[in-house]
Motif scaffolding. Structure first.
Motif, PDB file in Angstrom:
ATOM      1  N   VAL A  80       0.807  -1.223   0.000  1.00  0.00           N
ATOM      2  CA  VAL A  80       0.000   0.000   0.000  1.00  0.00           C
ATOM      3  C   VAL A  80       0.848   1.285   0.000  1.00  0.00           C
ATOM      4  O   VAL A  80       0.587   2.188  -0.797  1.00  0.00           O
ATOM      5  N   PRO A  81       1.874   1.388   0.879  1.00  0.00           N
ATOM      6  CA  PRO A  81       2.620   2.657   0.883  1.00  0.00           C
ATOM      7  C   PRO A  81       3.250   2.977  -0.469  1.00  0.00           C
ATOM      8  O   PRO A  81       3.284   4.124  -0.886  1.00  0.00           O
ATOM      9  N   GLN A  82       3.754   1.946  -1.149  1.00  0.00           N
ATOM     10  CA  GLN A  82       4.380   2.207  -2.441  1.00  0.00           C
ATOM     11  C   GLN A  82       3.330   2.478  -3.506  1.00  0.00           C
ATOM     12  O   GLN A  82       3.507   3.339  -4.375  1.00  0.00           O
ATOM     13  N   ALA A  83       2.219   1.735  -3.439  1.00  0.00           N
ATOM     14  CA  ALA A  83       1.155   1.933  -4.428  1.00  0.00           C
ATOM     15  C   ALA A  83       0.556   3.333  -4.273  1.00  0.00           C
ATOM     16  O   ALA A  83       0.253   3.996  -5.258  1.00  0.00           O
ATOM     17  N   ALA A  84       0.416   3.792  -3.029  1.00  0.00           N
ATOM     18  CA  ALA A  84      -0.206   5.100  -2.790  1.00  0.00           C
ATOM     19  C   ALA A  84       0.545   6.188  -3.546  1.00  0.00           C
ATOM     20  O   ALA A  84      -0.056   7.054  -4.183  1.00  0.00           O
ATOM     21  N   ARG A  85       1.859   6.133  -3.481  1.00  0.00           N
ATOM     22  CA  ARG A  85       2.645   7.164  -4.142  1.00  0.00           C
ATOM     23  C   ARG A  85       2.492   7.088  -5.666  1.00  0.00           C
ATOM     24  O   ARG A  85       2.421   8.099  -6.347  1.00  0.00           O
ATOM     25  N   LEU A  86       2.411   5.856  -6.171  1.00  0.00           N
ATOM     26  CA  LEU A  86       2.252   5.682  -7.615  1.00  0.00           C
ATOM     27  C   LEU A  86       0.861   6.114  -8.081  1.00  0.00           C
ATOM     28  O   LEU A  86       0.681   6.534  -9.208  1.00  0.00           O
ATOM     29  N   CYS A  87      -0.116   5.991  -7.197  1.00  0.00           N
ATOM     30  CA  CYS A  87      -1.513   6.218  -7.585  1.00  0.00           C
ATOM     31  C   CYS A  87      -1.909   7.680  -7.543  1.00  0.00           C
ATOM     32  O   CYS A  87      -2.893   8.063  -8.170  1.00  0.00           O
ATOM     33  N   ILE A  88      -1.181   8.487  -6.797  1.00  0.00           N
ATOM     34  CA  ILE A  88      -1.693   9.810  -6.488  1.00  0.00           C
ATOM     35  C   ILE A  88      -1.892  10.660  -7.751  1.00  0.00           C
ATOM     36  O   ILE A  88      -2.915  11.341  -7.894  1.00  0.00           O
ATOM     37  N   ALA A  89      -0.961  10.594  -8.699  1.00  0.00           N
ATOM     38  CA  ALA A  89      -1.103  11.407  -9.902  1.00  0.00           C
ATOM     39  C   ALA A  89      -2.283  10.958 -10.777  1.00  0.00           C
ATOM     40  O   ALA A  89      -3.140  11.775 -11.114  1.00  0.00           O
ATOM     41  N   PRO A  90      -2.367   9.668 -11.131  1.00  0.00           N
ATOM     42  CA  PRO A  90      -3.541   9.257 -11.916  1.00  0.00           C
ATOM     43  C   PRO A  90      -4.852   9.434 -11.156  1.00  0.00           C
ATOM     44  O   PRO A  90      -5.878   9.753 -11.765  1.00  0.00           O
ATOM     45  N   ALA A  91      -4.829   9.267  -9.841  1.00  0.00           N
ATOM     46  CA  ALA A  91      -6.063   9.442  -9.069  1.00  0.00           C
ATOM     47  C   ALA A  91      -6.505  10.904  -9.085  1.00  0.00           C
ATOM     48  O   ALA A  91      -7.695  11.202  -9.183  1.00  0.00           O
ATOM     49  N   THR A  92      -5.540  11.813  -9.017  1.00  0.00           N
ATOM     50  CA  THR A  92      -5.875  13.239  -9.106  1.00  0.00           C
ATOM     51  C   THR A  92      -6.549  13.533 -10.449  1.00  0.00           C
ATOM     52  O   THR A  92      -7.560  14.235 -10.517  1.00  0.00           O
ATOM     53  N   GLY A  93      -5.996  12.980 -11.503  1.00  0.00           N
ATOM     54  CA  GLY A  93      -6.597  13.145 -12.824  1.00  0.00           C
ATOM     55  C   GLY A  93      -8.021  12.634 -12.856  1.00  0.00           C
ATOM     56  O   GLY A  93      -8.921  13.256 -13.438  1.00  0.00           O
ATOM     57  N   GLN A  94      -8.238  11.503 -12.194  1.00  0.00           N
ATOM     58  CA  GLN A  94      -9.576  10.916 -12.169  1.00  0.00           C
ATOM     59  C   GLN A  94     -10.543  11.780 -11.368  1.00  0.00           C
ATOM     60  O   GLN A  94     -11.710  11.931 -11.746  1.00  0.00           O
ATOM     61  N   VAL A  95     -10.069  12.360 -10.280  1.00  0.00           N
ATOM     62  CA  VAL A  95     -10.920  13.258  -9.491  1.00  0.00           C
ATOM     63  C   VAL A  95     -11.361  14.443 -10.365  1.00  0.00           C
ATOM     64  O   VAL A  95     -12.536  14.808 -10.404  1.00  0.00           O
ATOM     65  N   ILE A  96     -10.405  14.999 -11.098  1.00  0.00           N
ATOM     66  CA  ILE A  96     -10.726  16.132 -11.977  1.00  0.00           C
ATOM     67  C   ILE A  96     -11.774  15.715 -13.006  1.00  0.00           C
ATOM     68  O   ILE A  96     -12.769  16.426 -13.235  1.00  0.00           O
ATOM     69  N   ALA A  97     -11.584  14.552 -13.602  1.00  0.00           N
ATOM     70  CA  ALA A  97     -12.542  14.082 -14.601  1.00  0.00           C
ATOM     71  C   ALA A  97     -13.932  13.940 -13.994  1.00  0.00           C
ATOM     72  O   ALA A  97     -14.938  14.317 -14.614  1.00  0.00           O
ATOM     73  N   LEU A  98     -14.003  13.433 -12.767  1.00  0.00           N
ATOM     74  CA  LEU A  98     -15.314  13.216 -12.144  1.00  0.00           C
ATOM     75  C   LEU A  98     -15.973  14.537 -11.760  1.00  0.00           C
ATOM     76  O   LEU A  98     -17.194  14.676 -11.879  1.00  0.00           O
ATOM     77  N   VAL A  99     -15.176  15.495 -11.292  1.00  0.00           N
ATOM     78  CA  VAL A  99     -15.739  16.811 -10.978  1.00  0.00           C
ATOM     79  C   VAL A  99     -16.418  17.368 -12.225  1.00  0.00           C
ATOM     80  O   VAL A  99     -17.540  17.873 -12.175  1.00  0.00           O
ATOM     81  N   LYS A 100     -15.747  17.234 -13.357  1.00  0.00           N
ATOM     82  CA  LYS A 100     -16.328  17.768 -14.591  1.00  0.00           C
ATOM     83  C   LYS A 100     -17.517  16.930 -15.067  1.00  0.00           C
ATOM     84  O   LYS A 100     -18.490  17.454 -15.579  1.00  0.00           O
ATOM     85  N   GLU A 101     -17.435  15.621 -14.857  1.00  0.00           N
ATOM     86  CA  GLU A 101     -18.557  14.760 -15.249  1.00  0.00           C
ATOM     87  C   GLU A 101     -19.802  15.038 -14.422  1.00  0.00           C
ATOM     88  O   GLU A 101     -20.917  14.688 -14.821  1.00  0.00           O
TER      89      GLU A 101
END
Lengths: 221, 258
Positions: A136-157
């Motif tokens: 989890v700790p390593q995955a969290a760091r890898l996920c943060i950038a794509p997850a941020t992108g996904q949050v932005i997409a959902l806000v707009k959706e």
């Protein structure tokens, strides 16, 4: 006021902004919460669990959000599911977004080298300890950038929620446009407000990324 | 002769239709330093990984301190051992990998102490003291606060050895510990391994370092095609191989060494 917004319109926009913000936050929180067990299921050793999770994510990513909302909003009552529009908005956004977040989390977890997990297992860490302390700790760091992108997409959706009568930004912009016969001002205002929201998310994402890499470099994690 | 600490009998492992281990027998006695040599794809690493049950072998036995590794015998045949049972059987084993597999998000010291805290339930203070002592042993106590990415390959492998040793294993398994290292960094890792051997640690080492096998091992096992072709003390084995396959392997190695 000529050309720009009246006081009433400003108030309407403020309320709409708050609605978009609240529904997005609630929907995205739900999505992230659902995505965690979903991501684990996508990597499960049980084929049944894996396939069910895979079916769910493929279906949700395959269907447009509008259709899902129509199903819940218009189809719901026919099976006795009478929910307020905002609830449907949050649930729709949550279940839809969960599929995308689950894929991001799955990919992040899979990127942790298998050998690191083997080393931990040989040192007799349990599966749960390996998961929480190594993966989890390593995955969290890898996920943060794509997850941020996904949050932005959902806000707009969330703009799509306007069609099930929720008074969020896009709906209110349309209404003001209809009342005032102006087009550019209300829609441009809405666009600027979405942008402000997205900018906020992007900055939070960058900060989260910095915090996570700082945790990583701390001598005692 | 006392019971071997590791006893392998008829060990067979297939990947699909390919048999990578073909009825392998091997005994490791306490204090033995055994080097397994052989060409790539001969099954050396798979043998080591099967003993640790990182690969589930298909047939035969891998017995570690009297316990069958990874499987549970039932009247209806074998089934996979449970998580706790597997962990208990693995307890005497420490393992070092070709690619180190340090945890990059933790400091060097935390790499060594994580299992002490989570598995041995040591307090932070005791674990840190034990961890530093292990790092001292491999000459890296001064790097305790570094992150793995700040270390050279040789240093990483020494940390990996310290991490394995911290759990107080009775047998150390090394899977090509120097194969990923720059040539000038090989020595520091072999040095640590020689010290360990001199202290009486039982070691099973898959390696391409013929010099190390010749000098540090008391037994060498040559594998080819998933089988043990020849084994014995290093001196006669290297000087007068009895199988043509080993003779050929050594010949190739000597030619390449020049």
């Amino acid at each position: 006021m000529t050309g720009w917004l009246s006081a009433t319109e400003l108030v309407l926009f403020a309320q709409a902004f708050a609605t978009t913000l609240a529904i997005s936050v609630a929907g995205i929180l739900l999505a992230v919460l659902l995505a965690m067990p979903l991501a684990v299921a996508l990597r499960s050793r049980s084929a049944l669990l894996r396939r069910s999770a895979r079916f769910y994510t493929e279906f949700m990513r395959g269907a447009p959000l509008v259709i899902l909302l129509f199903l819940l909003y218009y189809g719901g009552p026919s099976v006795g599911l009478l929910l307020p529009a905002t609830t449907i908005g949050v649930v729709g956004l949550g279940f839809y977004g969960a599929a995308y977040f689950a894929e991001i989390f799955r990919a992040g977890l899979s990127a942790v080298p298998r050998g690191e997990v083997e080393a931990a297992r040989l040192l007799r860490l349990s599966r749960a300890q390996c998961f929480l302390r190594i993966e989890v700790p390593q995955a969290a760091r890898l996920c943060i950038a794509p997850a941020t992108g996904q949050v932005i997409a959902l806000v707009k959706e969330s703009a799509v929620l306007s069609i099930i009568t929720i008074s969020e930004l896009t709906k209110v912009a349309g209404e003001i446009s209809n009342m005032s016969f102006a087009v550019v001002t209300p829609y441009l205002t809405a666009a600027l407000l979405y942008w402000a929201l997205v900018e906020l998310v992007a900055r939070l994402g960058l900060r989260a990324e910095r915090i996570l890499s700082a945790t990583e470099s701390r001598t005692h994690a | 002769m006392p019971d071997p600490v590791i006893r392998v009998r008829g060990l067979t492992k297939r990947f699909g239709t390919r048999t990578v281990l073909d009825r392998v027998d091997l005994d490791v006695a306490a204090g033995d330093v055994t080097c397994i040599i052989g060409p790539s794809g001969s099954g050396k690493s798979t043998l080591l990984r099967s003993i640790a049950f990182l690969e589930a072998y298909d047939e035969g036995d891998a017995i570690v301190f009297g316990r069958l590794m990874g499987w549970r015998e039932t009247p209806l045949g074998r089934e996979l051992a449970g998580e706790r049972e597997l962990a208990e059987t693995r307890a005497p084993l420490g393992m070092v990998f070709q690619h180190f597999h340090l945890w990059p998000h933790l400091s060097v010291l935390d790499n060594v102490t994580l299992a002490l805290r989570l598995v041995s339930k040591m307090g932070r203070r005791d674990a840190d003291a034990a961890g530093l002592a292990m790092l001292e042993k491999v000459g890296l106590a001064s790097h305790a606060r570094h992150r793995p990415e700040q270390l050279s390959g040789g240093q990483k492998q020494r940390v990996a050895i310290a991490r394995a040793l911290a759990a107080k294993p009775k047998v150390m398994l090394f899977d090509e510990p120097t194969s990923a290292l720059d040539p000038e960094l090989v020595g520091e890792v072999l040095g640590v391994m020689k010290t360990l051997a001199a202290e009486g640690m039982t070691m099973l080492i898959v390696t391409h370092e013929m010099g190390f096998a010749a000098h540090a091992a008391n037994r060498v096992v040559f594998m080819d095609g998933g089988r043990v072709v020849e084994e014995g003390p290093p001196r006669p084995l290297f000087a007068e191989p009895s199988s043509p396959r080993l003779a050929q392997f050594l010949q190739t190695w000597r030619e390449r060494a020049l």
